[in-house]
Design an enzyme around this catalytic site. Structure first.
Site, mmCIF file in Angstrom:
data_model
loop_
_atom_site.group_PDB
_atom_site.id
_atom_site.type_symbol
_atom_site.label_atom_id
_atom_site.label_comp_id
_atom_site.label_asym_id
_atom_site.label_seq_id
_atom_site.Cartn_x
_atom_site.Cartn_y
_atom_site.Cartn_z
ATOM 1 N N LYS A 86 0.829 -1.212 0.000
ATOM 2 C CA LYS A 86 0.000 0.000 0.000
ATOM 3 C C LYS A 86 0.861 1.257 0.000
ATOM 4 O O LYS A 86 0.470 2.290 -0.528
ATOM 5 C CB LYS A 86 -0.932 0.002 1.214
ATOM 6 C CG LYS A 86 -1.926 -1.151 1.241
ATOM 7 C CD LYS A 86 -3.064 -0.933 0.272
ATOM 8 C CE LYS A 86 -3.907 -2.187 0.118
ATOM 9 N NZ LYS A 86 -4.935 -2.086 -0.911
ATOM 10 N N GLU A 90 -10.274 5.862 2.299
ATOM 11 C CA GLU A 90 -11.097 4.797 2.846
ATOM 12 C C GLU A 90 -10.149 3.684 3.247
ATOM 13 O O GLU A 90 -9.036 3.598 2.721
ATOM 14 C CB GLU A 90 -12.069 4.280 1.782
ATOM 15 C CG GLU A 90 -11.506 3.210 0.836
ATOM 16 C CD GLU A 90 -10.325 3.666 -0.015
ATOM 17 O OE1 GLU A 90 -10.190 4.881 -0.223
ATOM 18 O OE2 GLU A 90 -9.538 2.815 -0.467
ATOM 19 N N SER A 106 2.233 -9.621 -0.481
ATOM 20 C CA SER A 106 1.836 -8.202 -0.517
ATOM 21 C C SER A 106 1.992 -7.495 0.816
ATOM 22 O O SER A 106 2.148 -6.276 0.862
ATOM 23 C CB SER A 106 0.384 -8.092 -0.999
ATOM 24 O OG SER A 106 -0.460 -8.895 -0.200
HETATM 25 C C1 PLP Z 1 -1.510 -6.926 2.699
HETATM 26 C C2 PLP Z 1 -2.608 -6.707 1.712
HETATM 27 N N1 PLP Z 1 -2.609 -7.416 0.563
HETATM 28 C C3 PLP Z 1 -3.573 -7.270 -0.360
HETATM 29 C C4 PLP Z 1 -4.613 -6.373 -0.167
HETATM 30 C C5 PLP Z 1 -5.661 -6.272 -1.239
HETATM 31 O O1 PLP Z 1 -5.588 -5.091 -1.974
HETATM 32 P P1 PLP Z 1 -5.141 -5.075 -3.493
HETATM 33 O O2 PLP Z 1 -5.925 -6.111 -4.203
HETATM 34 O O3 PLP Z 1 -5.473 -3.695 -3.944
HETATM 35 O O4 PLP Z 1 -3.684 -5.345 -3.564
HETATM 36 C C6 PLP Z 1 -4.663 -5.600 1.015
HETATM 37 C C7 PLP Z 1 -5.741 -4.638 1.225
HETATM 38 O O5 PLP Z 1 -5.892 -4.009 2.245
HETATM 39 C C8 PLP Z 1 -3.623 -5.762 1.970
HETATM 40 O O6 PLP Z 1 -3.607 -5.062 3.108
#
Ligand code: PLP
Length: 415
Positions: A93, A115, A383
């Site tokens: 993020k 948000e 992620s």
């Molecule tokens: C660690 C993590 N991975 C994935 C996501 C999913 O978001 P996105 O599909 O935009 O990567 C989030 C959303 O809050 C997140 O905190």
């Protein structure tokens, strides 16, 4: 919201998806943002400034870790993990919010709103606001506030105002509606830092642009380590930003791209957030854009469920919806139960703690690994990190000692 009058402005579609379905009052703001983004994107100094900021403030480039023990465990492909968990604030993020922060500076605005679902994007935005000296307000569904209290704590300590959203089902989609209402009232000095590659143009494109730093790095790193491209790349899909970020590095390559959505309690139960991998999603327009939504035949948004708050969203990036229709990205889903299994295996074998969101990508990679060979290389995008989600994860495992600890702690507060 914005079901009534809306006006189309200069926009962009991805196949049948995307667009800008926004109220007239926001048209000038979206135009200003689109122009600022296009100017920045065409200015090579801007990307350099962004990369410099991310390397001095957020540990970029993040490593590509060879998962030696998982590779031996499955006896299939060589498994690599892209370590977005090592970003400042613990997830990808940061890539998006810091980039938007630089744009806010270019536009001369002084206030940001956001948000948040899991709270990760809210913490990242509050961090960015503290660093750049912006005033910050974060909208968060009441249900999410309950399950992500530690993130609320940090947002407030970072100087943000966190506003609980009590409308609708009190989760992410409701928080987005509230943020849009705020923006419509305060657009002169305020920028809305959307957290994922959704919403009206230019958000999907802009967020994907900032997140593309993941794929650019990963492609270079895998070529350097293996001398070849991966067979497959796996990423979890909430709104779609981390997936688009890593996938974009491989769009022009013969690499299979696999997006993994929240299968929740199982697709057959209806309690999930699989817009593209299930048959329950259908195209529609809401929250400023056209994509696949989990909606009923009257266009009412359905309730979603996932053990991972960050995947618990009714819509999905229009860019991913289009890539699905083109057949360029394959979509799968992972259940809560499978996620906890993959999460545990990753901890035990590699000492890595993926966020529950990221663990969805691990599930699918693990399912497919036995069918691949040592000639194959795969990359899983981690992620975010899971250790900060200890409350949710301990709950998900129903850990009895943790429960005892919380009860004792609560008793002390009551004493
Ligand atoms: C660690 C993590 N991975 C994935 C996501 C999913 O978001 P996105 O599909 O935009 O990567 C989030 C959303 O809050 C997140 O905190």
């Amino acid at each position: 919201m914005f079901g009534g009058f809306f006006k189309m402005i200069t926009t962009r579609y991805y196949g049948d998806f995307g667009g800008s379905y926004i109220p007239e009052i926001l048209v000038a703001t979206f135009d200003q943002l689109t122009k600022a983004f296009e100017d920045a994107r065409n200015d090579p100094a801007f990307w350099e400034e962004y990369v410099d900021l991310m390397s001095t403030y957020s540990c970029r480039p993040t490593p590509l870790t060879f998962a030696e023990n998982l590779t031996a465990h499955f006896g299939g492909p060589r498994i690599y993990i892209k370590r977005e968990d090592l970003n400042h604030t613990g997830a990808h993020k940061a890539n998006n919010v810091m980039g938007q922060g630089l744009l806010v500076k270019r536009m001369g605005k002084t206030r940001v709103i956001a948000e948040t679902g899991a709270g990760q994007h809210g913490v990242a935005t509050a961090t960015m606001a503290a660093k750049f000296g912006f005033e910050c307000t974060v909208y968060m569904g009441e249900v999410d506030m309950e399950r992500q209290r530690p993130n609320v704590f940090w947002m407030e300590r970072l100087g943000a105002r966190v506003i609980p959203v009590r409308d609708g089902t009190r989760i992410l989609k409701d928080a987005i509606n509230e943020a849009l209402r705020d923006w419509a009232t305060n657009m002169d000095n305020t920028h809305y830092v959307l957290g994922t590659a959704c919403g009206a143009h230019p958000f999907p494109e802009m967020v994907a642009y900032f997140q593309s730093i993941i794929g650019k790095e990963a492609r270079g790193q895998v070529l350097e380590k293996e001398g070849k491209l991966p067979t497959r790349v796996y990423a979890c899909v909430g709104g779609g930003s981390n997936a688009l970020g890593i996938f974009s590095g491989f769009f022009d390559d013969p690499v299979e791209l696999v997006g993994v959505e929240a299968g929740g309690k199982g697709l057959e139960t209806g309690l999930h957030a699989s817009r593209l991998a299930s048959r329950d999603g259908s195209p529609g327009v809401a929250q400023g854009y056209r994509t696949y939504f989990l909606q009923d035949s009257d266009g009412q948004m359905k309730e979603t469920h996932s053990v991972a708050a960050g995947l618990d969203y009714v819509g999905v990036s229009p860019i991913l919806a289009s890539l699905k229709e083109e057949g360029r990205v394959r979509f799968e889903s992972a259940t809560d139960y499978e996620v906890l299994d993959a999460f545990s295996l990753t901890l035990l074998k590699e000492g890595l703690i993926p966020a529950l969101e990221s663990a969805h990508a691990f599930v699918q990679a693990f399912k497919e690994s036995p069918d691949m060979t040592g000639d194959d290389v795969i990359i899983i995008n981690q992620s975010g990190r899971g250790d900060k989600d200890i409350f949710t994860i301990a709950d998900a495992f129903a850990d009895p000692e943790w429960r005892k600890f919380i009860i004792e702690k609560a008793k002390k507060y009551n004493a």
